[in-house]
Design a protein around this motif. Structure first.
Motif, mmCIF file in Angstrom:
data_model
loop_
_atom_site.group_PDB
_atom_site.id
_atom_site.type_symbol
_atom_site.label_atom_id
_atom_site.label_comp_id
_atom_site.label_asym_id
_atom_site.label_seq_id
_atom_site.Cartn_x
_atom_site.Cartn_y
_atom_site.Cartn_z
ATOM 1 N N GLU A 107 1.086 -1.164 0.033
ATOM 2 C CA GLU A 107 -0.183 -0.495 0.470
ATOM 3 C C GLU A 107 0.892 0.986 -0.196
ATOM 4 O O GLU A 107 0.914 2.288 -0.848
ATOM 5 C CB GLU A 107 -1.194 0.705 0.802
ATOM 6 C CG GLU A 107 -2.418 0.659 1.256
ATOM 7 C CD GLU A 107 -3.086 0.288 1.838
ATOM 8 O OE1 GLU A 107 -3.691 2.136 3.043
ATOM 9 O OE2 GLU A 107 -2.707 -0.235 2.918
ATOM 10 N N ASP A 108 2.254 0.913 0.748
ATOM 11 C CA ASP A 108 2.841 2.611 1.118
ATOM 12 C C ASP A 108 3.520 2.531 -0.293
ATOM 13 O O ASP A 108 3.815 3.224 -0.943
ATOM 14 C CB ASP A 108 4.014 1.633 2.089
ATOM 15 C CG ASP A 108 3.005 1.693 3.184
ATOM 16 O OD1 ASP A 108 2.284 2.618 3.083
ATOM 17 O OD2 ASP A 108 3.569 1.503 4.058
ATOM 18 N N ARG A 109 3.701 1.322 -0.822
ATOM 19 C CA ARG A 109 4.294 1.416 -2.118
ATOM 20 C C ARG A 109 3.739 2.073 -3.370
ATOM 21 O O ARG A 109 4.472 3.202 -4.973
ATOM 22 C CB ARG A 109 5.007 -0.494 -3.014
ATOM 23 C CG ARG A 109 6.223 -0.482 -2.644
ATOM 24 C CD ARG A 109 6.640 -1.835 -3.536
ATOM 25 N NE ARG A 109 6.273 -2.893 -2.016
ATOM 26 C CZ ARG A 109 5.254 -3.625 -2.476
ATOM 27 N NH1 ARG A 109 5.899 -4.684 -4.506
ATOM 28 N NH2 ARG A 109 5.373 -4.804 -1.677
ATOM 29 N N GLU A 110 2.601 1.890 -3.501
ATOM 30 C CA GLU A 110 1.999 2.395 -4.904
ATOM 31 C C GLU A 110 1.578 3.865 -4.674
ATOM 32 O O GLU A 110 1.116 4.833 -4.763
ATOM 33 C CB GLU A 110 0.376 2.021 -4.252
ATOM 34 C CG GLU A 110 -0.039 0.725 -4.546
ATOM 35 C CD GLU A 110 -1.578 -0.195 -5.157
ATOM 36 O OE1 GLU A 110 -2.536 0.695 -4.218
ATOM 37 O OE2 GLU A 110 -1.644 -1.259 -4.531
ATOM 38 N N LEU A 111 1.602 4.223 -3.193
ATOM 39 C CA LEU A 111 1.649 5.408 -2.577
ATOM 40 C C LEU A 111 2.382 6.486 -3.220
ATOM 41 O O LEU A 111 2.475 7.994 -3.571
ATOM 42 C CB LEU A 111 1.553 6.148 -0.951
ATOM 43 C CG LEU A 111 0.823 6.976 -0.633
ATOM 44 C CD1 LEU A 111 -0.194 7.986 -1.000
ATOM 45 C CD2 LEU A 111 1.658 7.013 0.925
ATOM 46 N N ILE A 112 3.780 5.669 -2.825
ATOM 47 C CA ILE A 112 5.310 6.503 -3.314
ATOM 48 C C ILE A 112 5.546 6.558 -4.209
ATOM 49 O O ILE A 112 5.996 7.553 -5.287
ATOM 50 C CB ILE A 112 6.563 5.914 -2.333
ATOM 51 C CG1 ILE A 112 6.021 6.470 -1.275
ATOM 52 C CG2 ILE A 112 8.072 6.358 -2.425
ATOM 53 C CD1 ILE A 112 7.369 5.221 0.229
ATOM 54 N N SER A 113 5.092 5.421 -5.351
ATOM 55 C CA SER A 113 5.156 5.280 -6.539
ATOM 56 C C SER A 113 4.483 6.139 -7.313
ATOM 57 O O SER A 113 5.098 6.775 -8.695
ATOM 58 C CB SER A 113 4.914 3.599 -7.098
ATOM 59 O OG SER A 113 3.622 3.854 -6.804
ATOM 60 N N GLY A 114 3.070 6.912 -6.741
ATOM 61 C CA GLY A 114 2.321 7.699 -7.956
ATOM 62 C C GLY A 114 2.372 9.224 -7.845
ATOM 63 O O GLY A 114 2.559 9.620 -8.404
ATOM 64 N N LEU A 115 3.880 9.088 -6.552
ATOM 65 C CA LEU A 115 4.939 11.234 -6.962
ATOM 66 C C LEU A 115 5.652 10.744 -8.096
ATOM 67 O O LEU A 115 6.357 11.627 -8.168
ATOM 68 C CB LEU A 115 5.618 10.427 -5.045
ATOM 69 C CG LEU A 115 5.842 12.444 -5.626
ATOM 70 C CD1 LEU A 115 5.406 13.406 -4.981
ATOM 71 C CD2 LEU A 115 6.900 12.009 -3.877
ATOM 72 N N GLY A 116 6.076 9.639 -8.414
ATOM 73 C CA GLY A 116 7.109 9.612 -9.485
ATOM 74 C C GLY A 116 6.362 10.191 -10.315
ATOM 75 O O GLY A 116 7.418 10.683 -12.002
ATOM 76 N N HIS A 117 5.994 10.597 -10.678
ATOM 77 C CA HIS A 117 4.966 10.865 -12.076
ATOM 78 C C HIS A 117 5.501 12.948 -11.761
ATOM 79 O O HIS A 117 5.167 12.970 -12.887
ATOM 80 C CB HIS A 117 3.786 10.963 -12.372
ATOM 81 C CG HIS A 117 3.739 9.202 -12.674
ATOM 82 N ND1 HIS A 117 2.988 8.912 -13.309
ATOM 83 C CD2 HIS A 117 2.198 8.881 -12.173
ATOM 84 C CE1 HIS A 117 3.502 7.677 -13.357
ATOM 85 N NE2 HIS A 117 2.276 7.516 -12.209
#
Length: 172
Positions: A107-117
């Motif tokens: 769940e945290d990975r999805e949150l953090i990876s969304g910032l990559g955009h």
């Protein structure tokens, strides 16, 4: 023969109790990693917004100020940015999040990876707004996990000992 059953029962209770304790420790570690990631994003926002440093320098500075495993995340990210002639922020951020997959919860990975955009885009204000949104989401996640933590820890302990009792009764 009865002493073998007693030793086996103690081992089962101890093993199941350890699993419950391990789940509680994993929850506390998740909260700690989220707090550390939150601090790193605050630092990222200030370094990119105020000083406007290149991203690889920003990531090296953050990695030197954070604790592991968050420092490892930024160190790998800086390494990826240095290896590329024309770095693509979104792809490199996602690649690093995937490499550090076991550190972050799904769940945290999805949150953090969304910032990559929004990493490495030209408009600093949009990037800062995205980082601020991510910081706010992480804060909400931390407060939710903190409020759930006592109940979850108790559940892990009770459930593990209940399972141990069931297994002991089943084998006796």
């Amino acid at each position: 023969m009865w002493w073998l059953k007693c030793i086996g029962s103690l081992l089962i209770v101890g093993g199941c109790g350890f699993i419950g304790w391990e789940k509680s420790a994993a929850l506390r570690r998740r909260i700690w990693i989220l707090r550390e990631m939150n601090q790193s994003l605050i630092l990222f926002k200030s370094l990119t917004g105020t000083y406007r440093l290149p991203l690889n320098m920003v990531f090296f500075r953050i990695s030197s100020q954070m604790k592991m495993p968050v420092s490892d995340f930024y160190r790998k990210l800086a390494g990826h940015f240095e290896q590329q002639e024309k770095p693509e922020g979104t792809a490199l951020w996602q690649q690093t999040v995937d490499e550090m997959g076991k550190v972050f919860d799904l769940e945290d990975r999805e949150l953090i990876s969304g910032l990559g955009h929004f990493i490495g885009i030209q408009d600093i204000h949009v990037q800062a707004a995205a980082v601020e949104d991510c910081i706010q989401e992480i804060r909400e996640k931390i407060s939710a996990l903190e409020s759930e933590r006592p109940g979850r820890e108790k559940l892990y302990q009770v459930l593990s000992l209940t399972i141990a009792g069931f297994i002991v009764i089943l084998f006796i």
